[in-house]
Design a protein around this motif. Structure first.
Motif, PDB file in Angstrom:
ATOM      1  N   ARG A  46       1.963   1.439  10.520  1.00  0.00           N
ATOM      2  CA  ARG A  46       1.484   1.055  11.853  1.00  0.00           C
ATOM      3  C   ARG A  46       1.407  -0.464  11.991  1.00  0.00           C
ATOM      4  N   ALA A  47       1.030  -1.146  10.901  1.00  0.00           N
ATOM      5  CA  ALA A  47       0.969  -2.610  10.940  1.00  0.00           C
ATOM      6  C   ALA A  47       2.364  -3.204  11.134  1.00  0.00           C
ATOM      7  N   VAL A  48       3.346  -2.624  10.443  1.00  0.00           N
ATOM      8  CA  VAL A  48       4.730  -3.105  10.600  1.00  0.00           C
ATOM      9  C   VAL A  48       5.213  -2.864  12.024  1.00  0.00           C
ATOM     10  N   ALA A  49       4.824  -1.707  12.594  1.00  0.00           N
ATOM     11  CA  ALA A  49       5.223  -1.425  13.972  1.00  0.00           C
ATOM     12  C   ALA A  49       4.567  -2.409  14.940  1.00  0.00           C
ATOM     13  N   ALA A  50       3.328  -2.843  14.621  1.00  0.00           N
ATOM     14  CA  ALA A  50       2.638  -3.799  15.497  1.00  0.00           C
ATOM     15  C   ALA A  50       3.280  -5.183  15.435  1.00  0.00           C
ATOM     16  N   ASP A  51       3.763  -5.575  14.235  1.00  0.00           N
ATOM     17  CA  ASP A  51       4.399  -6.891  14.104  1.00  0.00           C
ATOM     18  C   ASP A  51       5.462  -6.801  13.006  1.00  0.00           C
ATOM     19  N   PRO A  52       6.697  -6.444  13.380  1.00  0.00           N
ATOM     20  CA  PRO A  52       7.756  -6.270  12.374  1.00  0.00           C
ATOM     21  C   PRO A  52       8.167  -7.558  11.676  1.00  0.00           C
ATOM     22  N   SER A  53       7.718  -8.686  12.174  1.00  0.00           N
ATOM     23  CA  SER A  53       8.143  -9.963  11.588  1.00  0.00           C
ATOM     24  C   SER A  53       7.136 -10.521  10.597  1.00  0.00           C
ATOM     25  N   TYR A  54       6.041  -9.812  10.372  1.00  0.00           N
ATOM     26  CA  TYR A  54       4.995 -10.324   9.487  1.00  0.00           C
ATOM     27  C   TYR A  54       5.334  -9.914   8.054  1.00  0.00           C
ATOM     28  N   ALA A  55       5.748 -10.888   7.247  1.00  0.00           N
ATOM     29  CA  ALA A  55       6.269 -10.602   5.906  1.00  0.00           C
ATOM     30  C   ALA A  55       5.200 -10.032   4.977  1.00  0.00           C
ATOM     31  N   ALA A  56       3.944 -10.516   5.128  1.00  0.00           N
ATOM     32  CA  ALA A  56       2.890 -10.089   4.197  1.00  0.00           C
ATOM     33  C   ALA A  56       2.662  -8.575   4.242  1.00  0.00           C
ATOM     34  N   THR A  57       2.874  -7.973   5.427  1.00  0.00           N
ATOM     35  CA  THR A  57       2.675  -6.524   5.530  1.00  0.00           C
ATOM     36  C   THR A  57       3.673  -5.775   4.653  1.00  0.00           C
ATOM     37  N   TYR A  58       4.911  -6.233   4.630  1.00  0.00           N
ATOM     38  CA  TYR A  58       5.918  -5.597   3.772  1.00  0.00           C
ATOM     39  C   TYR A  58       5.546  -5.758   2.296  1.00  0.00           C
ATOM     40  N   ALA A  59       5.018  -6.944   1.953  1.00  0.00           N
ATOM     41  CA  ALA A  59       4.632  -7.175   0.561  1.00  0.00           C
ATOM     42  C   ALA A  59       3.480  -6.243   0.152  1.00  0.00           C
ATOM     43  N   LEU A  60       2.498  -6.090   1.060  1.00  0.00           N
ATOM     44  CA  LEU A  60       1.378  -5.191   0.759  1.00  0.00           C
ATOM     45  C   LEU A  60       1.853  -3.733   0.647  1.00  0.00           C
ATOM     46  N   ARG A  61       2.754  -3.344   1.513  1.00  0.00           N
ATOM     47  CA  ARG A  61       3.267  -1.976   1.427  1.00  0.00           C
ATOM     48  C   ARG A  61       4.078  -1.789   0.146  1.00  0.00           C
ATOM     49  N   ALA A  62       4.753  -2.856  -0.281  1.00  0.00           N
ATOM     50  CA  ALA A  62       5.488  -2.787  -1.553  1.00  0.00           C
ATOM     51  C   ALA A  62       4.516  -2.529  -2.709  1.00  0.00           C
ATOM     52  N   HIS A  63       3.345  -3.198  -2.671  1.00  0.00           N
ATOM     53  CA  HIS A  63       2.320  -2.936  -3.694  1.00  0.00           C
ATOM     54  C   HIS A  63       1.911  -1.465  -3.683  1.00  0.00           C
TER      55      HIS A  63
END
Length: 734
Positions: free
Chosen positions: A228-245
């Motif tokens: 949902r965070a990625v859908a809210a802002d697909p350009s925010y790199a930190a969200t992808y990093a947290l999801r990778a964790h």
């Protein structure tokens, strides 16, 4: 923790107040522009704002509150530039000019709080509240201060008050942080959820929710929130990093690598590169990890994380000298780099330099290294030094950090087994195989332990499983062959020894074991044949004994039956005798009864005869009396009876108790004696004697008839007795 900036001043009011204080002229227009720039709150124009506010202050045209506003605006500009000392000085000046403005105290408290001056900040917050300040920022700011002090009750009270005044996403986030730090994850999650609802673009609200799911080890829910965070802002790199964790913790390394690679495309951040490098190492992509490490060092030549990552990659490639060089650089850049010390210690251990390895590993642990590998490595050194207690303590620490670490469980099992605690060692082997039933190291280690404890059956089962996984492992066949041999299964042992030699011809111990097993098999076969022959003889002897025993039992049975038959005959004879005696006794009793009955009948007959005799005698006497009377009447003429005679008759009649003949006889005698003609009567009595003889003959005839009748009754009674006895004797009595 969210960092709050000092309050943005109400620019409209400030500018209106400044404009009202300036006269209408060209200079006034310039001052008005300066006032507008001073009131601007754009961070990038901090220097221009400071200059404009300074110009306003130096003009000398501002007085009182207006001048205080100028100082306050310039303090905000200083703060945006990072110049906290000048900012505090300007807030102090503004408070002196306008000591009754709550917002000034709130702003200064915010700066003091961020600078770590908790006492000064609390004093300012209390002053603002005393002046009637009633804003969400005031209570929110003080709540943050209490939260830093871990005074959760006061912090939550202030955040509750701030939410009543302003139910914003920021205030819900503050209260969520307080609740989470206080251990109230459920209500914290609710606050984060409400913050995300009020501000759907608030990435921090989503990541805070995901963090709670991660703490609960529910990585699927955490990943769903990150989605949902990625859908809210697909350009925010930190969200992808947290999801990778989250993907990494879930064990989905492929998805983790995809997310972190996407984050790096959005922002080539060194932290992102380090995460991808570690993921690549876990995935066995050592060259990829080296590329990421070099990219980090290229971005920042002194980056300790880059040198540490590269040192680990070199260590995996067994390029220990290059690895040591990189770890030395990382430690030089950061003398407290626990990861670098731990990895360097493992490199020293691989190089058999236990002294340096122990020093580095102990240093890493003292610096807070929490990875289980560091404790496991030091435990290996302690075990080699003969200090099993220290080794066991380190392995326990490693397992407390990673309870599912099979390597740690196997190491601890070996330490326990070396200490003689076989049961505890077996429990660790069982735990390791429960986590990974196909772990070949655990299967082989447990099989070896089972062989040492002579539990060959279970050892063979583990080796069967191991050979299914690694069918080319010669040592496994050798171990299984040994287990079979110990069980006496020499054929299977020889087969396994041959398979082991086929896979590794250099195994001299296996050849020796094969020769020994072959010899043992031959001896065993000979013993088995002898045993079978002895068993056959024993069975034949047993059969003969069984036949003899059966014959003896049959003979005893026959004797027993004969004895029982004899006893039965004796019993029947005794029973018959007893019955006969009872029968004779009964017959005797019956005969006695018959005799008694006959005696009674006889007695009754005698009594009847006696009675009849007496009756006949009475009748004869009466007839005699009547005959005498008739004779007397015939001899003498009729005469009147005397008074005496009349009286006698009357007396005879009056006394019925006396017999009639006796009375008559007595009366006749008396009459004979009293009457004058008695002698005449006696003389004439001879004429009646023939009549007396006829009566006697009649009496005797009657007596003969009575005797004949009595005799007939006796014969009849005897005949009935004989008939009764014969019926009884023949069983016909009924």
């Amino acid at each position: 923790m969210q960092k709050m900036q000092p309050a943005k001043l109400f620019a409209t009011i400030s500018l209106a107040a400044m404009a009202a204080a300036l006269p209408v002229s060209g200079a006034a227009v310039a001052q008005s522009r300066a006032a507008s720039l001073c009131a601007t709150q754009t961070e990038s124009l901090a220097d221009q704002r400071i200059a404009a506010c300074s110009s306003m202050i130096k003009s000398g045209r501002l007085r009182g509150k207006q001048e205080g506003v100028a100082y306050e605006l310039r303090g905000l500009a200083y703060l945006d530039r990072g110049d906290t000392s000048h900012a505090i000085a300007d807030y102090d000046a503004a408070i002196k000019l306008d000591p009754n403005s709550p917002s000034l105290y709130v702003n200064r408290a915010t700066v003091r709080r961020n600078l770590g001056n908790a006492d000064g900040a609390l004093e300012d917050y209390q002053k603002a509240i005393g002046l009637g300040g009633e804003s969400a920022r005031l209570y929110g700011g003080r709540g943050q201060l209490y939260l830093r002090q871990r005074d959760y009750a006061r912090a939550l009270a202030d955040f509750d008050h701030a939410l009543k005044l302003e139910p914003s996403a920021a205030n819900y986030m503050l209260r969520g942080h307080a609740r989470q730090d206080n251990g109230d994850f459920e209500h914290a999650f609710a606050d984060y959820t409400e913050a995300a609802r009020l501000d759907p673009k608030n990435i921090a609200a989503y990541t805070a929710q995901a963090a709670i799911w991660t703490m609960k080890d529910d990585f699927d829910q955490a990943i769903a929130v990150y989605d949902r965070a990625v859908a809210a802002d697909p350009s925010y790199a930190a969200t992808y990093a947290l999801r990778a964790h989250a993907y990494d913790q879930k064990g989905d390394r492929k998805s983790a690598l995809a997310d972190i690679s996407h984050a790096i495309k959005l922002s080539a951040d060194s932290d992102f590169l380090e995460l991808r490098g570690r993921l690549r190492l876990q995935n066995g992509d050592i060259d990829g990890a080296l590329q990421d490490a070099n990219a980090i060092i290229k971005l920042n030549a002194g980056n300790r994380a880059g040198f540490t990552l590269r040192g680990v990659a070199f260590s995996r490639k067994k390029q220990y000298d290059q690895a040591l060089a990189d770890f030395d650089r990382a430690i030089k850049a950061d003398p407290n780099n626990a990861l670098a010390f731990g990895e360097r210690g493992q490199v020293y251990l691989a190089k058999s330099d236990n002294t340096h390895a122990l020093a580095d590993l102990s240093r890493a642990i003292s610096l807070g290294a929490t990875g289980p590998a560091t404790y496991r490595a030091r435990a290996t050194i302690y075990q080699a030094k003969g200090e099993p207690d220290l080794a066991l303590a380190d392995l326990n620490a490693a397992l407390s950090r990673d309870r599912d670490s099979i390597a740690s469980l196997l190491d601890r099992a070996q330490v326990k087994q070396a200490r003689g605690d076989t049961a505890a060692a077996m429990a660790d082997y069982d735990a390791a195989l429960a986590r990974d039933p196909d772990n070949s190291d655990a299967l082989r280690a447990r099989a070896a332990a089972l062989i040492r404890t002579n539990n060959f059956g279970k050892a063979i089962a583990d080796l069967d499983h191991f050979i299914q996984i690694e069918p080319k492992n010669a040592q496994a066949y050798y171990q299984r062959g040994f287990a079979y041999e110990q069980q006496g299964q020499h054929a299977k042992a020889i087969d396994d020894y041959n398979k082991a030699i086929e896979r590794d011809a250099s195994m001299t111990a296996t050849r020796e074991a094969l020769a020994h097993a072959t010899t043992e098999q031959r001896r065993h076969l000979a013993e088995e044949q002898q045993k079978q022959q002895e068993q056959k003889l024993a069975e034949e002897q047993k059969r003969q004994d069984k036949i003899r025993l059966a014959t003896e039992q049959k003979k005893q049975q026959e004797l027993k039956l004969a004895e029982e038959k004899k006893q039965e005959q004796f019993r029947l004879a005794a029973e018959q005798k007893k019955q006969q005696e009872l029968k004779l006794a009964e017959e005797k009793k019956t005969r006695q009864k018959i005799d008694a009955a006959a005696a009674i009948q006889k007695q009754q007959a005698l009594q009847a005869a006696e009675q009849k005799k007496q009756d006949e005698q009475k009748l004869a006497a009466q007839k005699k009396q009547e005959a005498d009377a008739a004779a007397k009447k015939a001899v003498q003429p009729a005469q009147q009876p005397s008074k005496t005679t009349t009286k006698s008759k009357d007396d005879r009649v009056a006394t019925p108790e006396a017999p009639a003949d006796a009375q008559s006889s007595q009366q006749s005698t008396e009459q004979k004696r009293s009457e004058p003609g008695a002698e005449l009567h006696e003389k004439t009595g001879d004429a009646a004697r023939p009549h007396k003889r006829s009566r006697r003959a009649l009496h005797e005839a009657e007596r003969s008839r009575y005797d004949l009748h009595a005799d007939r009754e006796r014969r009849r009674a005897y005949y009935e007795y004989e008939r009764y006895y014969m019926r009884l004797h023949r069983g016909l009595f009924f």
